[in-house]
Design a protein around this motif. Structure first.
Motif, short mmCIF file in Angstrom:
data_model
loop_
_atom_site.label_atom_id
_atom_site.label_comp_id
_atom_site.label_asym_id
_atom_site.label_seq_id
_atom_site.Cartn_x
_atom_site.Cartn_y
_atom_site.Cartn_z
N TRP A 16 -6.65 14.49 -1.63
CA TRP A 16 -6.96 13.14 -1.18
C TRP A 16 -6.48 12.88 0.24
O TRP A 16 -7.07 12.07 0.96
CB TRP A 16 -6.38 12.11 -2.15
CG TRP A 16 -7.33 11.86 -3.28
CD1 TRP A 16 -7.24 12.35 -4.54
CD2 TRP A 16 -8.55 11.10 -3.21
NE1 TRP A 16 -8.32 11.95 -5.28
CE2 TRP A 16 -9.15 11.17 -4.50
CE3 TRP A 16 -9.18 10.38 -2.22
CZ2 TRP A 16 -10.34 10.54 -4.80
CZ3 TRP A 16 -10.38 9.74 -2.52
CH2 TRP A 16 -10.95 9.84 -3.78
N VAL A 17 -5.44 13.57 0.65
CA VAL A 17 -5.02 13.44 2.05
C VAL A 17 -6.11 14.00 2.96
O VAL A 17 -6.44 13.42 4.00
CB VAL A 17 -3.68 14.15 2.30
CG1 VAL A 17 -3.35 14.18 3.79
CG2 VAL A 17 -2.56 13.45 1.55
N PHE A 18 -6.67 15.15 2.56
CA PHE A 18 -7.78 15.70 3.34
C PHE A 18 -8.96 14.75 3.37
O PHE A 18 -9.60 14.57 4.41
CB PHE A 18 -8.21 17.06 2.76
CG PHE A 18 -9.49 17.58 3.37
CD1 PHE A 18 -9.50 18.09 4.66
CD2 PHE A 18 -10.68 17.53 2.66
CE1 PHE A 18 -10.68 18.56 5.23
CE2 PHE A 18 -11.87 17.99 3.23
CZ PHE A 18 -11.86 18.50 4.52
N ILE A 19 -9.26 14.15 2.22
CA ILE A 19 -10.38 13.20 2.17
C ILE A 19 -10.13 12.02 3.12
O ILE A 19 -11.03 11.61 3.86
CB ILE A 19 -10.59 12.70 0.72
CG1 ILE A 19 -11.17 13.83 -0.14
CG2 ILE A 19 -11.52 11.48 0.70
CD1 ILE A 19 -11.26 13.50 -1.61
N LEU A 20 -8.91 11.49 3.12
CA LEU A 20 -8.57 10.39 4.02
C LEU A 20 -8.69 10.83 5.47
O LEU A 20 -9.21 10.09 6.32
CB LEU A 20 -7.15 9.89 3.74
CG LEU A 20 -6.92 9.12 2.43
CD1 LEU A 20 -5.45 8.76 2.30
CD2 LEU A 20 -7.78 7.85 2.40
N ALA A 21 -8.19 12.04 5.78
CA ALA A 21 -8.23 12.53 7.15
C ALA A 21 -9.67 12.73 7.63
O ALA A 21 -10.04 12.31 8.74
CB ALA A 21 -7.45 13.84 7.26
N ALA A 22 -10.48 13.39 6.81
CA ALA A 22 -11.87 13.65 7.20
C ALA A 22 -12.68 12.36 7.27
O ALA A 22 -13.54 12.20 8.13
CB ALA A 22 -12.51 14.63 6.21
N THR A 23 -12.40 11.41 6.37
CA THR A 23 -13.06 10.11 6.43
C THR A 23 -12.66 9.38 7.70
O THR A 23 -13.48 8.75 8.36
CB THR A 23 -12.72 9.26 5.20
OG1 THR A 23 -13.08 9.97 4.01
CG2 THR A 23 -13.46 7.93 5.23
N GLY A 24 -11.38 9.48 8.05
CA GLY A 24 -10.91 8.86 9.29
C GLY A 24 -11.60 9.46 10.51
O GLY A 24 -11.91 8.75 11.47
N SER A 25 -11.83 10.77 10.47
CA SER A 25 -12.55 11.41 11.57
C SER A 25 -13.99 10.92 11.64
O SER A 25 -14.54 10.70 12.72
CB SER A 25 -12.53 12.93 11.37
OG SER A 25 -13.29 13.59 12.36
N VAL A 180 -2.88 9.24 8.81
CA VAL A 180 -4.05 8.87 7.99
C VAL A 180 -3.62 8.18 6.70
O VAL A 180 -4.37 7.37 6.16
CB VAL A 180 -4.94 10.11 7.67
CG1 VAL A 180 -5.48 10.71 8.96
CG2 VAL A 180 -4.20 11.15 6.85
N GLN A 181 -2.42 8.49 6.21
CA GLN A 181 -1.95 7.82 5.00
C GLN A 181 -1.62 6.35 5.25
O GLN A 181 -1.56 5.56 4.32
CB GLN A 181 -0.71 8.54 4.45
CG GLN A 181 -1.03 9.85 3.76
CD GLN A 181 0.20 10.56 3.23
OE1 GLN A 181 1.23 10.64 3.91
NE2 GLN A 181 0.12 11.07 2.03
N VAL A 182 -1.42 6.00 6.52
CA VAL A 182 -1.20 4.60 6.88
C VAL A 182 -2.49 3.95 7.38
O VAL A 182 -2.88 2.87 6.93
CB VAL A 182 -0.10 4.47 7.95
CG1 VAL A 182 0.00 3.03 8.46
CG2 VAL A 182 1.23 4.94 7.40
N LEU A 183 -3.16 4.63 8.31
CA LEU A 183 -4.33 4.04 8.97
C LEU A 183 -5.48 3.80 8.00
O LEU A 183 -6.10 2.73 8.04
CB LEU A 183 -4.80 4.95 10.11
CG LEU A 183 -3.97 4.95 11.39
CD1 LEU A 183 -4.52 5.97 12.38
CD2 LEU A 183 -3.94 3.57 12.02
#
Length: 522
Positions: A16-25, A180-183
């Motif tokens: 889920w961290v990867f999902i958040l990071a890639a979604t943020g990108s 990304v866990q905050v943003l």
């Protein structure tokens, strides 16, 4: 095998961290000001269905391929492609995919920071109540004065680049993951608050009709082209960011219920990212358009809508200072999460060359900042100095998003579908259903490249053909600019349509067209 696939830079703490990071990108400025508008203009709900089809045929197969290459290599995009070319026993020229991706991310970061800094400035302006009671003429003049002030823009460009590189310098665990866990949760919360407020306004039903009314008569060839472009650019494909993030993607995660290890599916993960990216874009429309219709304002596309029309809406509604500040903070979160993904590919490569994270981030940040100065000056001091595609800003945008990104996405699809050993690809993807794997393989080998080639040819033709020979098809947003969405900035400059003052304004001013500007990626 586990050691081979473990990135030297670290690994995301969870799927889920990867999902958040890639979604943020993927979620960038263009998602917020472009996708909702083109949805309303091209058939509403009918266009959303067409867009989701294009995501399935173009976006998801190529993104899965790029993540797969990144996780298989475990290095920066440049060294990942060198490694995979060696494993596939083909020429090292295929490493050019990684070089082009990292370079395009660097170029996009330079001008993305210049444009994203507008949102940073407008957050400050909204918080101090500048937009309260503002008229259309004043709103236009405020935007003009910002663009005309090189020192103001340089200051906020510098601040935004500093915010970006501080995160990148702290590494995967201490920087990217924590950011990304905050943003991203903050972005989702802000979006829900704004949509909730929009639901209480009198223009909510009209805004929803604009966004979601099914009008299949508008699904023309133009709409198909727009949907294909949006599907490709919105997921930040071809700019190295997805490949770099894929290198940090874990191969296995622990099931909290059973305590056993289970593989992380690339295809299902990418599908979730695509859905979240689309939901954020539609949510932005659900937050913005009811405010515009409630104020009797004409909806438009691009910087004019966000920086000229929306301040009018916030200036005339109850709680406008609070909700205006929250909205521009939402935009800053989207831009920031995209920009850190744009800085990562080159920083990761420099770290592999022997530099520390901090030094690599300083080098990349200063280089992108310096190049971005040219984009800042393109809106004021250098605005009359044009060559090739236009201003310095226009040329940076055209080279990266119109040429390099589609070409990079095309080569990624070709390498994953035709060059990489099938056994390696199938094992890395981890698709248990063989029929589903065959569908992915057919898409990434034939349908996705064909769609990207059509998009690439049209983009180049529309840029060089005389204006009267080109149908008025709006260029798709990258990605971030990308990152990129990028996300990103389009090749063609566009002038937002005039927007009328609220209906009950006795002066009846009309906003003149905003200065020519282009949409940032991702």
């Amino acid at each position: 095998m586990k050691q081979e696939n473990k990135s030297v830079h670290g690994v995301w703490g969870s799927r889920w961290v990867f999902i958040l990071a890639a979604t943020g990108s993927a979620v960038g400025l263009g998602n917020i000001w472009r996708f909702p508008y083109i949805t309303g203009e091209n058939g509403g709900g009918a266009f959303v269905l067409l867009y989701l089809l294009c995501i399935a045929v173009v976006g998801i197969p190529i993104m899965a391929a790029e993540v797969m290459l990144g996780r298989k290599g475990g290095l920066s995009p440049i060294n990942t492609m060198r490694k995979l070319a060696g494993e596939s026993k083909v020429t090292q020229r295929w490493a050019g995919i990684g070089i082009m991706g990292a370079l395009s991310a660097f170029l996009i970061l330079s001008f993305y920071s210049a444009v994203a800094s507008w949102a940073l400035y407008y957050t400050w302006e909204a918080a101090r109540g500048v937009f309260e009671g503002i008229t259309a003429t004043q709103s236009e003049a405020h935007f003009d004065s910002m663009l005309a002030d090189p020192w103001l823009m340089l200051g906020f460009h510098s601040l935004f680049m500093l915010l970006t590189m501080v995160v990148v310098a702290r590494g995967v665990k201490g920087g990217l993951e924590k950011a990304v866990q905050v943003l991203m949760p903050l972005l989702f919360v802000l979006l829900l608050v704004l949509v909730g407020y929009a639901a209480t306004t009198p223009g909510f039903s009209e805004g929803m009709n604009f966004l979601f009314a099914f009008d299949f008569s508008k699904l023309t060839g133009k709409a198909v082209l727009v949907a294909v472009g949006q599907a490709f650019f919105t997921l930040s494909l071809g700019m190295g960011a997805v490949m770099a993030y894929g290198a940090y993607m874990p191969r296995e995660v622990t099931d909290p219920k059973t305590g056993k290890k289970k593989p992380v599916s690339i295809l299902s993960t990418v599908a979730i990212i695509a859905v979240l990216d689309t939901l954020v874009a539609l949510g932005a429309g659900m937050a913005m358009f009811p405010l515009l219709f409630s104020g009797g304002l004409e909806v438009g596309q691009g910087p004019g809508m966000m920086f000229v029309t929306l301040p009018l809406a916030f200036g005339s509604i109850p709680g406008g200072v609070l909700f205006g500040t929250l909205f521009f903070l939402l935009v800053v979160c989207a831009a920031w999460s995209s920009s850190i993904s744009l800085g990562e590919p080159v920083v990761a490569w420099l770290v592999e060359k022997g530099l520390t994270r901090a030094k690599a981030a300083i080098v990349v940040g200063l280089g992108a900042w310096l190049l971005g100065v040219g984009s800042v000056l393109s809106f004021n001091v250098w605005k009359d100095n044009t060559f090739l595609a236009g201003t310095f800003f226009d040329n940076m945008e055209f080279l990266s998003t119109t040429v390099m990104l589609p070409l990079g996405g095309l080569l990624i699809a070709i390498f994953a579908g035709w060059v990489m050993k099938e056994t390696h690809a199938r094992k890395e993807l981890g698709i248990k259903n063989f029929k589903l794997y065959l569908v992915w393989r057919a898409l990434v080998r034939i349908f996705s490249p064909a769609a990207v080639v059509a998009l690439f040819v049209y983009s180049i033709w529309s840029a060089v053909a005389p204006a009267d020979e080109v149908a008025p098809v709006q260029e798709p947003e990258p990605v971030a600019p990308a990152a990129s969405q990028a996300p990103g900035v389009e090749a063609e400059t566009e002038v937002p349509a005039p927007v009328a003052e609220p209906a009950d304004d006795s002066e009846g001013y009309e906003v003149p067209p905003a200065p020519a500007a282009v949409e940032p990626a991702p």
